[in-house]
Design a protein around this motif. Structure first.
Motif, short mmCIF file in Angstrom:
data_model
loop_
_atom_site.label_atom_id
_atom_site.label_comp_id
_atom_site.label_asym_id
_atom_site.label_seq_id
_atom_site.Cartn_x
_atom_site.Cartn_y
_atom_site.Cartn_z
N ALA A 160 -2.45 16.41 -2.31
CA ALA A 160 -2.38 15.40 -3.06
C ALA A 160 -3.38 14.19 -2.61
O ALA A 160 -3.88 13.97 -2.03
CB ALA A 160 -0.70 14.90 -2.02
N GLU A 161 -3.21 13.63 -3.44
CA GLU A 161 -4.15 12.60 -3.49
C GLU A 161 -3.11 10.71 -3.43
O GLU A 161 -2.46 10.64 -4.73
CB GLU A 161 -5.03 11.87 -4.36
CG GLU A 161 -5.58 10.67 -4.38
CD GLU A 161 -7.01 10.53 -5.65
OE1 GLU A 161 -6.67 10.13 -6.79
OE2 GLU A 161 -8.08 12.07 -5.83
N GLY A 162 -3.64 10.42 -2.51
CA GLY A 162 -2.47 8.50 -2.31
C GLY A 162 -2.48 8.43 -1.58
O GLY A 162 -3.50 8.25 -0.76
N PHE A 163 -1.45 7.10 -1.15
CA PHE A 163 -1.69 6.26 -0.45
C PHE A 163 -0.14 6.55 0.91
O PHE A 163 0.64 6.33 -0.53
CB PHE A 163 -1.78 4.69 -0.29
CG PHE A 163 -0.55 4.04 -0.57
CD1 PHE A 163 0.14 3.76 0.40
CD2 PHE A 163 -0.95 3.70 -2.72
CE1 PHE A 163 1.07 2.87 -0.17
CE2 PHE A 163 -0.07 2.72 -2.47
CZ PHE A 163 1.60 2.04 -1.88
N LEU A 164 -0.41 6.45 1.45
CA LEU A 164 1.56 6.68 2.42
C LEU A 164 0.86 6.15 3.61
O LEU A 164 0.16 5.92 4.14
CB LEU A 164 1.46 8.56 2.64
CG LEU A 164 2.58 8.39 3.95
CD1 LEU A 164 3.74 8.74 2.78
CD2 LEU A 164 1.98 9.61 4.21
N ILE A 165 1.91 5.71 4.29
CA ILE A 165 2.32 4.03 5.26
C ILE A 165 3.52 5.52 5.91
O ILE A 165 4.75 5.50 5.60
CB ILE A 165 2.95 2.94 4.83
CG1 ILE A 165 1.89 2.05 4.00
CG2 ILE A 165 3.24 2.58 6.39
CD1 ILE A 165 2.39 0.72 3.33
N ALA A 177 6.24 5.19 2.91
CA ALA A 177 6.44 4.92 1.84
C ALA A 177 4.98 4.77 0.97
O ALA A 177 3.96 4.85 1.91
CB ALA A 177 6.63 2.68 2.44
N GLY A 178 5.31 5.43 -0.19
CA GLY A 178 3.68 5.47 -0.14
C GLY A 178 3.73 5.65 -2.38
O GLY A 178 4.85 5.79 -2.96
N ARG A 179 2.29 5.83 -2.40
CA ARG A 179 3.03 5.89 -4.07
C ARG A 179 0.96 7.50 -4.55
O ARG A 179 0.30 7.05 -3.37
CB ARG A 179 2.31 5.17 -5.10
CG ARG A 179 2.01 5.48 -6.44
CD ARG A 179 1.49 4.11 -7.45
NE ARG A 179 1.30 4.39 -8.17
CZ ARG A 179 2.29 5.00 -9.50
NH1 ARG A 179 3.38 5.26 -9.07
NH2 ARG A 179 2.19 5.01 -10.62
N PHE A 180 1.93 8.45 -5.16
CA PHE A 180 0.35 9.13 -5.08
C PHE A 180 0.17 9.69 -6.86
O PHE A 180 1.24 9.34 -7.67
CB PHE A 180 1.04 10.81 -5.12
CG PHE A 180 1.26 10.75 -2.76
CD1 PHE A 180 0.32 11.42 -2.25
CD2 PHE A 180 2.68 10.44 -2.64
CE1 PHE A 180 0.61 11.29 -0.68
CE2 PHE A 180 2.81 10.49 -1.22
CZ PHE A 180 1.20 10.75 -0.29
N THR A 181 -0.86 9.15 -7.77
CA THR A 181 -1.36 10.16 -8.23
C THR A 181 -1.57 11.31 -9.02
O THR A 181 -1.80 11.76 -10.10
CB THR A 181 -1.86 9.13 -8.50
OG1 THR A 181 -2.88 8.97 -7.53
CG2 THR A 181 -1.44 7.39 -8.44
N ALA A 182 -2.02 12.48 -8.11
CA ALA A 182 -2.64 13.64 -8.34
C ALA A 182 -2.28 15.03 -7.23
O ALA A 182 -2.08 14.46 -5.93
CB ALA A 182 -3.92 13.70 -8.65
N ILE A 183 -2.35 15.93 -7.48
CA ILE A 183 -1.88 16.44 -6.94
C ILE A 183 -2.88 18.09 -7.42
O ILE A 183 -2.52 18.69 -8.63
CB ILE A 183 -0.45 17.41 -6.87
CG1 ILE A 183 0.40 16.23 -6.20
CG2 ILE A 183 0.03 18.93 -5.80
CD1 ILE A 183 2.02 16.17 -5.75
N ASN A 184 -3.65 18.93 -6.44
CA ASN A 184 -4.23 19.51 -7.00
C ASN A 184 -3.42 21.36 -6.59
O ASN A 184 -2.96 21.33 -5.35
CB ASN A 184 -5.82 19.90 -6.07
CG ASN A 184 -6.86 20.61 -7.78
OD1 ASN A 184 -6.58 20.93 -8.23
ND2 ASN A 184 -7.97 20.97 -6.95
N LYS A 197 1.63 12.05 -12.88
CA LYS A 197 0.96 10.61 -13.74
C LYS A 197 1.51 10.04 -12.60
O LYS A 197 0.38 8.68 -11.93
CB LYS A 197 1.84 10.64 -14.38
CG LYS A 197 1.67 11.51 -15.90
CD LYS A 197 2.66 10.54 -17.29
CE LYS A 197 2.35 10.93 -17.71
NZ LYS A 197 3.39 10.29 -19.20
N GLY A 198 2.42 9.59 -11.91
CA GLY A 198 2.25 8.87 -10.68
C GLY A 198 4.05 8.96 -10.11
O GLY A 198 4.35 9.62 -10.48
N ALA A 199 4.13 8.79 -8.66
CA ALA A 199 5.05 9.07 -7.02
C ALA A 199 4.93 8.21 -6.53
O ALA A 199 4.04 8.53 -5.68
CB ALA A 199 5.48 10.52 -7.12
N ASP A 200 6.45 7.51 -6.82
CA ASP A 200 6.41 6.61 -5.56
C ASP A 200 7.75 7.07 -4.55
O ASP A 200 8.82 7.38 -5.19
CB ASP A 200 7.38 5.58 -5.77
CG ASP A 200 6.68 4.88 -7.18
OD1 ASP A 200 4.55 4.30 -6.71
OD2 ASP A 200 6.47 4.05 -8.03
#
Length: 422
Positions: A160-165, A177-184, A197-200
């Motif tokens: 997965a690509e994004g940020f995670l706290i 808490a995070g937001r992800f914008t891609a999963i391979n 597209k995006g996941a909060d």
């Protein structure tokens, strides 16, 4: 009522602050290089699936063998109030055996000619910051959240690509808490093969005691759905060598009208309750799962938010028993041979039966699955920690409950060897 609500929250926060961890992970940092680690997991996987009586449109039975390497580098954090670090992931899959009529196991990417690629690879990195016991990480990463979980059931895992706290400021409480914008996907090498597209995501878990814990999570997947997840887990010690564990999981999914085939908003609630009785080397588990609502035979849906986002008791080797309005039960037995003088040797067998599934052809679709697994981990010597597993599954369904594949026999042989380089 609102005043009472905020008063309760204030009391909870006050109680929690009394348990603040006095030792800050960042204050104990040894440095970027000093706390670094580099691990490589070698995974050898043989996969065979026999589509029995599947009809003339499915003549091929996947049968493939591959070697995978999963390398993960994690730096330490620089010293100071805020620490800086980097992580890196390197994945390599090598085809050992396959064929045009035997491709499609999910182990390798498949070309236009129907053949699996000889090899495939992927690399990614992430930067991270740490303040006290809170870490912010941005980039490529593996995730294990009940509302966004990367799958690792084949040769190589999803990324997965994004940020995670991740915050652990209060003892026993972990927040995310995070937001992800891609999963391979597991058998792909390009950026976003799942079309996310995006996941909060937001949530956390709290351990009230060593025996009682609970978690709550929420996710909003763009143009797909909103999910709410809850879990409660409790272990009751009966006597020396005996215990009873209860595990409850529930998802509430509100589907966007753009996502469903009906063109309107739909919803699903699915829950499972498992009770496991452990006595010595033996564990007997009974579980019940119920799905309410959905669309076109689909009850609880996942995948765009990670192929592992199905933390339910009856999500097993082949089926998840998650169709629209389906109910299912499971009986499972585990045996640990350590009590018999063979540490590292384990056996598992389970049977799951589902009914009442709504499909395109019936309101009472049925399915069942039987899984058997034998595993052994080498305890000492040059091959210490080498893990070997043989997994066999038998699956049968009626009325096309599972992707129109009513009869499947499956075997997986997995050898994993972890290597710690740093």
């Amino acid at each position: 009522m609102q005043v009472m609500k905020w008063s309760v929250i204030a009391l909870a926060v006050a109680a929690g602050t009394s348990q603040l961890a006095f030792a800050s992970a960042q204050s104990e940092s040894n440095g970027f290089v000093e706390d670094s680690s580099l691990n490589v997991l070698s995974r050898n996987l043989y996969f065979y699936r026999d589509f029995r009586n599947a009809g003339p449109d499915r003549n091929d039975d996947p049968q493939e063998w591959g070697q995978g390497f999963i390398a993960t580098y994690e730096s330490g954090f620089t010293q100071g109030t805020i620490g800086f670090g980097v992580d890196a992931i390197g994945l390599l899959g090598i085809k050992l055996d396959s064929g045009k009529g035997r491709a499609g196991s999910g182990l390798f990417p498949t070309g236009s000619d129907g053949r699996s690629q000889d090899d495939y690879s992927e690399a990614g990195g992430a930067v991270k910051l740490r303040l006290s016991n809170t870490v912010l990480k941005y980039g490529d990463q593996f995730t294990a959240l009940p509302v966004l979980s990367t799958d690792d059931s084949r040769l190589l895992p999803e990324v997965a690509e994004g940020f995670l706290i991740t915050s652990n400021e209060i003892e026993g409480l972990e927040l995310h808490a995070g937001r992800f914008t891609a999963i391979n996907a597991q058998a792909q090498t390009y950026h976003d093969s799942l079309g996310l597209k995006g996941a909060d995501v937001l949530g956390g878990s709290y351990s009230f005691t060593d025996d009682l814990s609970a978690s709550l999570y929420y996710s909003d997947v763009e143009d797909s759905f909103k999910k709410y997840y809850g879990n409660a887990n409790y272990t009751f010690g009966i006597s020396e060598g005996q215990s009873l564990n209860f595990d409850f999981n529930i998802y509430k999914t509100d589907y966007d009208k753009e996502y469903t085939s009906t063109g309107k908003s739909e919803d699903n609630t699915i829950w499972s309750l498992a009770a496991a009785y452990n006595f010595g080397a033996h564990t007997v588990t009974a579980a019940y799962q119920k799905s309410h609502g959905g669309y076109d035979g689909i009850g609880y849906d996942y995948g765009v938010d990670g192929g592992g986002t199905v933390w339910l008791a009856n999500s097993v080797q082949r089926s998840d028993f998650n169709s629209e309005d389906e109910k299912s039960w499971q009986l499972r037995y585990d045996l640990d041979f350590a009590d018999f003088g063979v540490p590292g040797l384990k056996f598992m067998a389970r049977y799951i039966s589902g009914s009442g599934a709504k499909t395109e052809t019936t309101d009472n679709g049925k399915e069942w699955e039987r899984d058997i697994q034998v595993g052994y981990t080498v305890q000492n010597g040059p091959a210490k920690d080498l893990n070997m597993r043989v997994r066999q599954a038998t699956y049968r369904s009626g009325d096309g409950v599972y992707y129109g594949s009513p009869s499947i026999d499956e075997v997986r042989v997995i050898l994993e060897y972890p290597l710690s380089i740093l």
